[in-house]
Design an enzyme around this catalytic site. Structure first.
Site, PDB file in Angstrom:
ATOM      1  N   ASN A   7       3.185 -31.447 -17.038  1.00  0.00           N
ATOM      2  CA  ASN A   7       4.546 -31.994 -17.143  1.00  0.00           C
ATOM      3  C   ASN A   7       4.949 -32.499 -15.754  1.00  0.00           C
ATOM      4  OD1 ASN A   7       7.228 -32.534 -17.466  1.00  0.00           O
ATOM      5  ND2 ASN A   7       7.769 -30.565 -18.370  1.00  0.00           N
ATOM      6  N   ARG A 240      25.817 -33.138 -17.216  1.00  0.00           N
ATOM      7  CA  ARG A 240      26.028 -34.379 -17.986  1.00  0.00           C
ATOM      8  C   ARG A 240      27.216 -34.233 -18.926  1.00  0.00           C
ATOM      9  NH1 ARG A 240      20.050 -34.693 -20.122  1.00  0.00           N
ATOM     10  NH2 ARG A 240      19.230 -33.783 -18.231  1.00  0.00           N
TER      11      ARG A 240
END
Ligand code: AMP
Length: 397
Positions: A7, A240
């Site tokens: 990843n 966010r």
């Protein structure tokens, strides 16, 4: 058979080597500060001392070479040679409108990952670098791309289209893609197995981490999901904003004399629970501040729960019912109070939480009472294992 899971972030690389005979983690680690001074690899294998290497890693290529050296190291390693690795599975953020499933990497796949750089500007370039570094380090070894967007490709048009001129979908493929797809796929399927649910069970998954999203699926196939073209839409997250009226962008840009890129940076990095509370993006800090009487922290947490409860209601309507609601990721797996507060909104669905069962962290468990009309479960996510399973399935057919 052993699968290496990679990843890549823009300056980091996480890895796990998984033995697929029993799905155990043989070794895992992290390369940090790739391309920055002070690069470092930390390698961990059960039963062995941690191995730390401080060495320059100008690119992901040098990072992969160090990972290979750590995995095969005489003292800290777990394999004799990289020949023991069957295949490499890569987390790739965005597969655009092209890939509905994971795929073995070939030049066409790399082309699509490259074409999606503008849809995933932070992740896709790093993901491609990780793939190319593995190709260079282990020529001929199959690499599999597992897209974060694949799960969302199961949605119907009515769920993924935005009500903007259709030409933007045709020209630029502007649509809802959804993210955390590997996690939503893993948890929704695991819920059906672990919860003894029928094959076509209606499942809502709340992936509540620093990034956060909710999905609805029937029989493990995505019906809807809260993130959109990018991972900004949906519920309130660590930094966010989630859903906002787009007019806010224009309004603040005009007043603050900033441009849309600066505004998006604010919505991505300075909003969410951090922006609302003014305390932190870490829910533990915000919870502590709220308990000490900080009003903004409290209203931030209230709004967070409320927004998730609204999504659960909407997704129940979209599926005309729900059999199970699952909590996962950092907050979902660790914060029993948050799970309880969200479920308190769901009395109308016949949801009942058992406080004793709910008093756990990070363990697979049904946390609702036996007479709850909807099964509520804690299902720890395991994206690496999901990637390894996809990789094995595609490379050993
Ligand atoms: P993730 O992105 O899944 O790694 O989740 C990270 C987030 O989980 C952190 O930002 C924390 O806010 C949250 N978290 C971890 N442990 C707890 C906890 N015990 N209580 C509340 N939040 C937690």
């Amino acid at each position: 058979m052993k699968i290496l899971v990679i990843n890549c972030g823009s300056s980091s690389l996480k890895y796990q080597l998984i033995d697929m005979e029993n799905e155990s983690v043989l070794a895992k680690g992290l390369c940090e500060r790739i391309g920055i001074n002070g690069s470092m690899l930390t390698h961990k294998a059960p039963g062995k001392d941690n191995y730390v290497v401080e060495k320059d890693m100008p690119t992901h290529k040098e990072a992969i070479e160090l990972v290979m050296a750590a995995l095969t190291d005489a003292k800290y390693g777990v394999i004799k040679s990289t020949d023991e690795i069957t295949a490499v599975g890569h987390r790739v953020l965005h597969g655009g409108n092209t890939y509905t499933e994971s795929i073995v990497v070939n030049p066409d796949v790399k082309k699509v990952i490259r074409e999606c750089f503008d849809l995933g500007p932070l992740h896709n370039p790093a993901n491609l670098m990780g793939i190319e570094a593995c190709e260079a380090a282990m020529p001929g070894k199959p690499n599999v791309a597992v897209f974060d967007t694949s799960f969302g490709m199961g949605m119907e048009e009515k769920a993924y289209l935005y009500a903007i001129p259709y030409e933007y979908y045709e020209k630029y493929k502007v649509r809802r893609y959804g993210f955390h797809g590997t996690s939503h796929m893993f948890v929704s399927r695991e819920a059906i197995k672990f919860g003894n649910l029928k094959k076509d069970a209606k499942v809502i998954v709340c992936h509540l981490g620093n990034g956060a999203s909710v999905s609805a699926s029937i029989g493990g196939k995505c019906v809807d999901t809260s993130m959109g073209l990018a991972p900004l839409e949906g519920i309130i997250m660590g930094t966010r904003s989630g859903d906002v009226d787009p007019t806010i962008l224009q309004f603040i840009c005009n007043h603050e004399k900033i441009d849309v890129n600066q505004m998006l940076n604010i919505l991505n990095k300075k909003s969410g629970i951090l922006g609302m509370s003014g305390v932190s993006s870490d829910f533990r800090d915000v919870g502590k501040a709220a308990a000490e009487g900080n009003k903004r922290a409290q209203v931030g947490l209230d709004a967070y729960d409320y927004r998730i409860a609204k999504y659960i209601g909407a997704y129940t309507a979209a599926m005309n019912g729900v059999d199970a609601i699952c909590f996962t990721a950092g907050v979902g797996e660790n914060d029993k109070d948050c799970r309880k507060r969200i479920c308190a909104y769901l009395g109308y669905l016949g949801v009942k939480i058992d406080d004793e069962r709910n008093n756990i962290r990070g363990e697979e468990r049904v946390i609702s009472t036996d007479d709850s009309k909807v099964k509520v479960m804690l299902i720890p996510t395991n994206e690496e294992l999901a990637i390894a399973r996809e990789t094995l399935a595609l490379t050993t057919k």
